[in-house]
Motif scaffolding. Sequence first.
Motif, PDB file in Angstrom:
ATOM      1  N   GLY A   1       0.631  -1.234  -0.310  1.00  0.00           N
ATOM      2  CA  GLY A   1      -0.122  -0.060  -0.072  1.00  0.00           C
ATOM      3  C   GLY A   1       1.357   1.092  -0.219  1.00  0.00           C
ATOM      4  N   VAL A   2       2.356   0.850   1.115  1.00  0.00           N
ATOM      5  CA  VAL A   2       2.909   2.574   1.320  1.00  0.00           C
ATOM      6  C   VAL A   2       3.055   3.019  -0.806  1.00  0.00           C
ATOM      7  CG1 VAL A   2       5.281   3.319   1.780  1.00  0.00           C
ATOM      8  CG2 VAL A   2       2.532   2.805   3.019  1.00  0.00           C
ATOM      9  N   LEU A   3       3.819   1.748  -1.119  1.00  0.00           N
ATOM     10  CA  LEU A   3       4.360   1.688  -2.582  1.00  0.00           C
ATOM     11  C   LEU A   3       3.719   2.304  -3.656  1.00  0.00           C
ATOM     12  CD1 LEU A   3       6.833  -1.523  -2.968  1.00  0.00           C
ATOM     13  CD2 LEU A   3       7.136   0.759  -2.608  1.00  0.00           C
ATOM     14  N   LYS A   4       2.220   2.034  -2.918  1.00  0.00           N
ATOM     15  CA  LYS A   4       1.565   2.541  -4.161  1.00  0.00           C
ATOM     16  C   LYS A   4       1.377   4.341  -4.259  1.00  0.00           C
ATOM     17  CE  LYS A   4      -1.984  -1.785  -4.948  1.00  0.00           C
ATOM     18  NZ  LYS A   4      -3.271  -3.005  -4.631  1.00  0.00           N
ATOM     19  N   LEU A   5       0.937   4.488  -2.716  1.00  0.00           N
ATOM     20  CA  LEU A   5       0.609   6.115  -2.369  1.00  0.00           C
ATOM     21  C   LEU A   5       2.102   6.893  -3.044  1.00  0.00           C
ATOM     22  CD1 LEU A   5      -0.509   7.533  -0.143  1.00  0.00           C
ATOM     23  CD2 LEU A   5       0.468   7.076   1.440  1.00  0.00           C
ATOM     24  N   LYS A   6       2.849   5.938  -2.790  1.00  0.00           N
ATOM     25  CA  LYS A   6       4.385   6.559  -2.915  1.00  0.00           C
ATOM     26  C   LYS A   6       4.402   6.709  -4.828  1.00  0.00           C
ATOM     27  CE  LYS A   6       8.136   4.201  -5.314  1.00  0.00           C
ATOM     28  NZ  LYS A   6       8.846   3.303  -5.348  1.00  0.00           N
ATOM     29  N   ASP A   7       3.394   5.872  -5.570  1.00  0.00           N
ATOM     30  CA  ASP A   7       3.807   6.460  -6.827  1.00  0.00           C
ATOM     31  C   ASP A   7       2.415   7.274  -6.897  1.00  0.00           C
ATOM     32  OD1 ASP A   7       5.387   4.531  -7.186  1.00  0.00           O
ATOM     33  OD2 ASP A   7       4.116   2.834  -7.957  1.00  0.00           O
ATOM     34  N   TYR A   8       1.295   7.240  -6.647  1.00  0.00           N
ATOM     35  CA  TYR A   8       0.260   7.787  -6.996  1.00  0.00           C
ATOM     36  C   TYR A   8       0.646   9.961  -6.589  1.00  0.00           C
ATOM     37  CZ  TYR A   8      -4.065  10.306  -6.497  1.00  0.00           C
ATOM     38  OH  TYR A   8      -5.528  11.370  -6.726  1.00  0.00           O
ATOM     39  N   LEU A   9       1.191   9.778  -5.439  1.00  0.00           N
ATOM     40  CA  LEU A   9       1.615  11.134  -4.943  1.00  0.00           C
ATOM     41  C   LEU A   9       3.037  11.485  -5.734  1.00  0.00           C
ATOM     42  CD1 LEU A   9       2.124  10.894  -1.190  1.00  0.00           C
ATOM     43  CD2 LEU A   9       0.678  12.118  -2.277  1.00  0.00           C
ATOM     44  N   ILE A  10       3.642  10.654  -5.824  1.00  0.00           N
ATOM     45  CA  ILE A  10       5.483  11.316  -7.458  1.00  0.00           C
ATOM     46  C   ILE A  10       4.544  12.172  -8.362  1.00  0.00           C
ATOM     47  CG2 ILE A  10       7.134  10.924  -8.882  1.00  0.00           C
ATOM     48  CD1 ILE A  10       7.688   9.101  -6.508  1.00  0.00           C
ATOM     49  N   ALA A  11       3.422  11.354  -8.945  1.00  0.00           N
ATOM     50  CA  ALA A  11       2.754  11.405 -10.066  1.00  0.00           C
ATOM     51  C   ALA A  11       2.083  12.926  -9.799  1.00  0.00           C
ATOM     52  CB  ALA A  11       2.447  10.478 -10.580  1.00  0.00           C
ATOM     53  N   ASN A  12       1.112  13.219  -8.431  1.00  0.00           N
ATOM     54  CA  ASN A  12       0.484  14.092  -8.579  1.00  0.00           C
ATOM     55  C   ASN A  12       0.990  15.022  -7.423  1.00  0.00           C
ATOM     56  OD1 ASN A  12      -2.577  13.579  -9.764  1.00  0.00           O
ATOM     57  ND2 ASN A  12      -0.988  11.607  -9.385  1.00  0.00           N
ATOM     58  N   PRO A  13       2.166  16.021  -7.537  1.00  0.00           N
ATOM     59  CA  PRO A  13       2.618  16.634  -6.397  1.00  0.00           C
ATOM     60  C   PRO A  13       1.356  17.565  -6.133  1.00  0.00           C
ATOM     61  CG  PRO A  13       2.830  17.296  -8.776  1.00  0.00           C
ATOM     62  CD  PRO A  13       2.513  15.737  -9.396  1.00  0.00           C
ATOM     63  N   SER A  14       1.354  18.248  -6.152  1.00  0.00           N
ATOM     64  CA  SER A  14      -0.288  19.100  -5.599  1.00  0.00           C
ATOM     65  C   SER A  14      -1.190  18.508  -4.923  1.00  0.00           C
ATOM     66  CB  SER A  14      -1.498  20.161  -7.064  1.00  0.00           C
ATOM     67  OG  SER A  14      -2.215  18.906  -7.257  1.00  0.00           O
ATOM     68  N   LYS A  15      -1.038  17.090  -4.171  1.00  0.00           N
ATOM     69  CA  LYS A  15      -1.429  16.101  -3.123  1.00  0.00           C
ATOM     70  C   LYS A  15      -0.242  15.906  -2.144  1.00  0.00           C
ATOM     71  CE  LYS A  15      -4.577  15.108  -6.148  1.00  0.00           C
ATOM     72  NZ  LYS A  15      -6.316  15.331  -5.804  1.00  0.00           N
ATOM     73  N   ASP A  16      -1.139  15.835  -0.923  1.00  0.00           N
ATOM     74  CA  ASP A  16      -0.352  15.698   0.288  1.00  0.00           C
ATOM     75  C   ASP A  16      -1.222  14.146   1.354  1.00  0.00           C
ATOM     76  OD1 ASP A  16       1.565  17.732  -0.029  1.00  0.00           O
ATOM     77  OD2 ASP A  16       0.944  18.505   1.872  1.00  0.00           O
ATOM     78  N   ILE A  17      -0.372  13.493   2.428  1.00  0.00           N
ATOM     79  CA  ILE A  17      -1.063  12.348   2.570  1.00  0.00           C
ATOM     80  C   ILE A  17      -1.217  13.412   4.227  1.00  0.00           C
ATOM     81  CG2 ILE A  17       0.750  11.212   2.336  1.00  0.00           C
ATOM     82  CD1 ILE A  17      -1.957   9.504   2.679  1.00  0.00           C
ATOM     83  N   GLU A  18      -2.117  12.951   5.048  1.00  0.00           N
ATOM     84  CA  GLU A  18      -2.547  13.741   6.350  1.00  0.00           C
ATOM     85  C   GLU A  18      -2.270  12.919   6.544  1.00  0.00           C
ATOM     86  OE1 GLU A  18      -4.497  17.563   5.500  1.00  0.00           O
ATOM     87  OE2 GLU A  18      -5.385  16.150   5.843  1.00  0.00           O
ATOM     88  N   ILE A  19      -0.921  12.526   8.112  1.00  0.00           N
ATOM     89  CA  ILE A  19      -1.750  10.946   9.126  1.00  0.00           C
ATOM     90  C   ILE A  19      -1.562  11.921  10.230  1.00  0.00           C
ATOM     91  CG2 ILE A  19       0.608   9.679   9.892  1.00  0.00           C
ATOM     92  CD1 ILE A  19       2.104   9.882   7.547  1.00  0.00           C
ATOM     93  N   THR A  20      -2.691  11.424  11.388  1.00  0.00           N
ATOM     94  CA  THR A  20      -2.869  11.365  12.397  1.00  0.00           C
ATOM     95  C   THR A  20      -2.429  10.705  13.389  1.00  0.00           C
ATOM     96  OG1 THR A  20      -4.538  13.381  11.801  1.00  0.00           O
ATOM     97  CG2 THR A  20      -4.572  12.576  13.806  1.00  0.00           C
ATOM     98  N   GLY A  21      -1.900  10.496  14.238  1.00  0.00           N
ATOM     99  CA  GLY A  21      -1.870   9.479  15.154  1.00  0.00           C
ATOM    100  C   GLY A  21      -1.812   9.815  15.786  1.00  0.00           C
TER     101      GLY A  21
END
Length: 311
Positions: A96-116
């Motif tokens: 899942g992390v690798l899929k997320l990496k590919d998506y974010l690199i392809a979409n530089p206007s996107k941010d992943i938000e992590i709330t602990g």
Amino acid sequence: MSKKTSYLLGIILTIILGTILYYFLCCSICCGKESCEYKKDEIKSVVTPEIKDATRNAFMVEDANGDFNIKMNDNFNFKTSNFSILDPVSENVEKGVLKLKDYLIANPSKDIEITGLYKSDEVNNSAYPNLGLARANSVKNYLVLHGVPSKQIDTFGKLNDDINPNESGTLFGPLKFGMLTLDASDTSMLEALEKACQEVRDNPLVLHFKTGQAAINLTPEQRKKIADMSHCVDKLGVKVQVVGHTDNTGDATNNLALGLKRADFAKGYLTKNGILEGNIETSSKGQTEPIADNATDEGKAENRRTVITIN
């Protein structure tokens, strides 16, 4: 009254008196109370603690403004009062992390938000304002080490007493993930970040160590400053600068080495708390930049310091 009747009455009275004394004296000793009935009532009033099922949050990331959507039962797990990710991380999460990496690199206007997430009864042993933010930073580092750009990761912490560990104290996925689409014309977030970073430069974090000290205890203000530094490193690509200083006791060359030792100690602390080692630079000024009079013990204590800032 005949002698035989008196004898029988005496036996009966003795039995009655013995029964009464046994009830009040022996029963009191056995029960620890004035009567056994009290103990029976006390036992009845004991409430069996409620055993709550462990909370299991899924690793779920969805882009409401795009076509990215992953959801799996596995997640990043933590021990209570701890911010280090438990090994091993499942293969599903890695994929899942690798899929997320590919998506974010392809979409530089996107941010992943992590709330602990963290509970109010947990102990915060991190350098961050709360344990949730420390957990989010641990996950952020995992993503960065797997190729996700740090500039596209935002971390937060949130109190949540609805999450429950299992019997061994493991929290399963005390995290929430979201996807943010940035507006290129809105510079408010960047301006606020740059302001916070400049505040760190103007007012560095200064730590004073005692001889043999193996831990660092931070104030809430100092924890906030480290959190700001971490964001500056991630978003602006700056480096953390750690500089060791000493008083003028002893040889200048030795003091230069001592200052570097103190700087390396602080670096190890920051690395343990989620700032990647490659983003921290250490150096020493030894005794060359005192900020107080070395003629006094108080002044020497002020000069024995480690200054942490960003470039």
